[in-house]
Scaffold this active site. Structure first.
Site, mmCIF file in Angstrom:
data_model
loop_
_atom_site.group_PDB
_atom_site.id
_atom_site.type_symbol
_atom_site.label_atom_id
_atom_site.label_comp_id
_atom_site.label_asym_id
_atom_site.label_seq_id
_atom_site.Cartn_x
_atom_site.Cartn_y
_atom_site.Cartn_z
ATOM 1 N N TRP A 100 0.819 -1.210 0.000
ATOM 2 C CA TRP A 100 0.000 0.000 0.000
ATOM 3 C C TRP A 100 0.853 1.260 0.000
ATOM 4 C CZ3 TRP A 100 -4.344 -1.267 -1.800
ATOM 5 C CH2 TRP A 100 -4.892 -2.528 -1.502
ATOM 6 N N ASP A 167 -0.710 7.016 6.100
ATOM 7 C CA ASP A 167 -1.829 6.110 5.880
ATOM 8 C C ASP A 167 -1.900 5.223 7.115
ATOM 9 O OD1 ASP A 167 -3.601 4.118 5.175
ATOM 10 O OD2 ASP A 167 -2.535 3.500 3.364
ATOM 11 N N LYS A 191 -11.557 -1.241 8.929
ATOM 12 C CA LYS A 191 -10.741 -2.101 9.776
ATOM 13 C C LYS A 191 -10.992 -1.825 11.256
ATOM 14 C CE LYS A 191 -7.287 -2.169 6.094
ATOM 15 N NZ LYS A 191 -7.329 -3.567 5.659
#
Length: 354
Positions: A100, A167, A191
């Site tokens: 990511w 992030d 999440k």
């Protein structure tokens, strides 16, 4: 029967959140309307949005410190590009610690020049780099605080004199963090914050409005701040579940209390991974994630036997990402310690049957 949900995202939600959210699908708080059909301009939903934004800042300890919280769409993936679009004037600095973070720097290249100041790619993303030099002309440094696929996590954060961007999709609100070290934080909700469909962005206002290029309306953070996350129709249900989940977290005792539980869950599972000769951990021990425990079998010919055992036990979602293989147990805030203990019991039983 409800399964033990170790999915990496969309992930497990607290049972009380599921109950309240399901009730709101039928009728939201005596409005006579479902949360799925209520107007986002209605007093009831405006109140939900304001409470969610305020609570996000409260949990992060950023109330009254010049930050704004936004609930947007497009997941963290859209923020890969949006962060660069709002901040990149000369050069963006990036630390590459996984899939990511690599995608984030790839998207930033559509905006301007970037510099990968450190990477653990050659090591299979098993660790967090600690040695790097930030270019003098860098506008910001971007990191990914937890790497879902490879199971690594930052426990100490870079000391820089430029905006630090993160992030935090996989570990936000899972532990106490120096949130005020960061100028901009973003996280997909699915999440630890709520259901899929919403993205939390927390940004310090003084870093905005400094680039000379034009920014498309929807990708401009200043526009979203001005419109209080209502530039377009927001994902009403997802924002509502975010509010419920953050309220649940606060009732648990807040981030400090949930961190203690998360540490214990991670300890129990990693101890078994290290003890059991049939398993081996993937990430370097010092950088192991508390949120995503990644491990492999020492003998892959036993894969089908182990898969049958955990599946029959009612465990769901522990197959590893295709780039790593093996197994990934995501043990986010809402996962009870009983689920972790069940997985450990299955691993112990597996050892006895081989």
């Amino acid at each position: 029967m409800k399964k033990h949900n170790f999915n990496a995202g969309p992930a497990i939600l607290p049972s009380s959140v599921l109950e309240k959210a399901s009730q709101a699908v039928l009728e939201l708080e005596s409005t006579g309307l479902s949360i799925l059909e209520i107007s986002h301009r209605s007093k009831e939903f405006v109140d939900i949005m304001e409470r969610a934004r305020d609570l996000a800042l409260e949990l992060a300890g950023l109330t009254g410190k010049g930050y704004q919280a936004l609930f947007l769409q497009g997941g963290a993936s859209l923020q890969f590009y949006s962060t660069a679009l709002n901040l990149l004037e000369h050069k963006g600095a990036y630390i590459d610690t996984g899939t990511w973070s690599h995608k984030a720097l790839t998207e930033a290249q559509f905006v301007g020049n970037i510099d990968i100041v450190a990477s653990s790619r050659d090591n299979g993303y098993r660790n967090i780099p600690t040695s790097y030099t930030i270019p003098k002309d860098a506008d910001y440094l971007h990191i990914t605080t937890n790497n879902t696929i490879y199971g690594t996590e930052y426990f100490e954060y870079p000391e820089v004199n430029i905006p630090l961007i993160a992030d935090m999709s996989s570990d936000i609100f899972s532990k106490e963090m120096p949130f005020d070290k960061f100028a901009l934080i973003y996280a997909g909700a699915q999440k630890n914050i709520g259901s899929a469909g919403a993205t939390l962005v927390i940004v310090r206002e003084d870093i905005l409005g400094k680039v000379t290029h034009k920014i498309p309306t929807y990708l401009n953070y200043q526009v979203h701040i001005k419109n209080q996350s209502m530039t377009n129709t927001p994902p009403t249900f997802a924002v509502y579940t975010c509010l419920l989940t953050m309220e649940w977290l606060k009732k648990q005792g807040g981030i400090k209390a949930i961190e203690a539980k998360n540490k214990e869950k991670a300890r129990i599972l990693y101890e078994e991974v290290d003890r059991n000769p049939l398993f081996k951990g993937y990430a370097d021990i010092k950088d192991r994630s508390r949120m995503n425990v990644v491990f492999n079998l020492t003998n892959e010919s036993l894969t089908d036997r182990f898969n049958t055992l955990w599946s029959e036990a009612g465990i769901n979602g522990i197959k590893g990402h295709r780039s790593v293989g093996g197994y990934r147990a995501s043990i986010y805030n809402a996962l009870p310690i009983e689920s972790v203990q069940l997985l450990v019991d299955v691993m112990k039983h597996f050892e006895k049957t081989v």
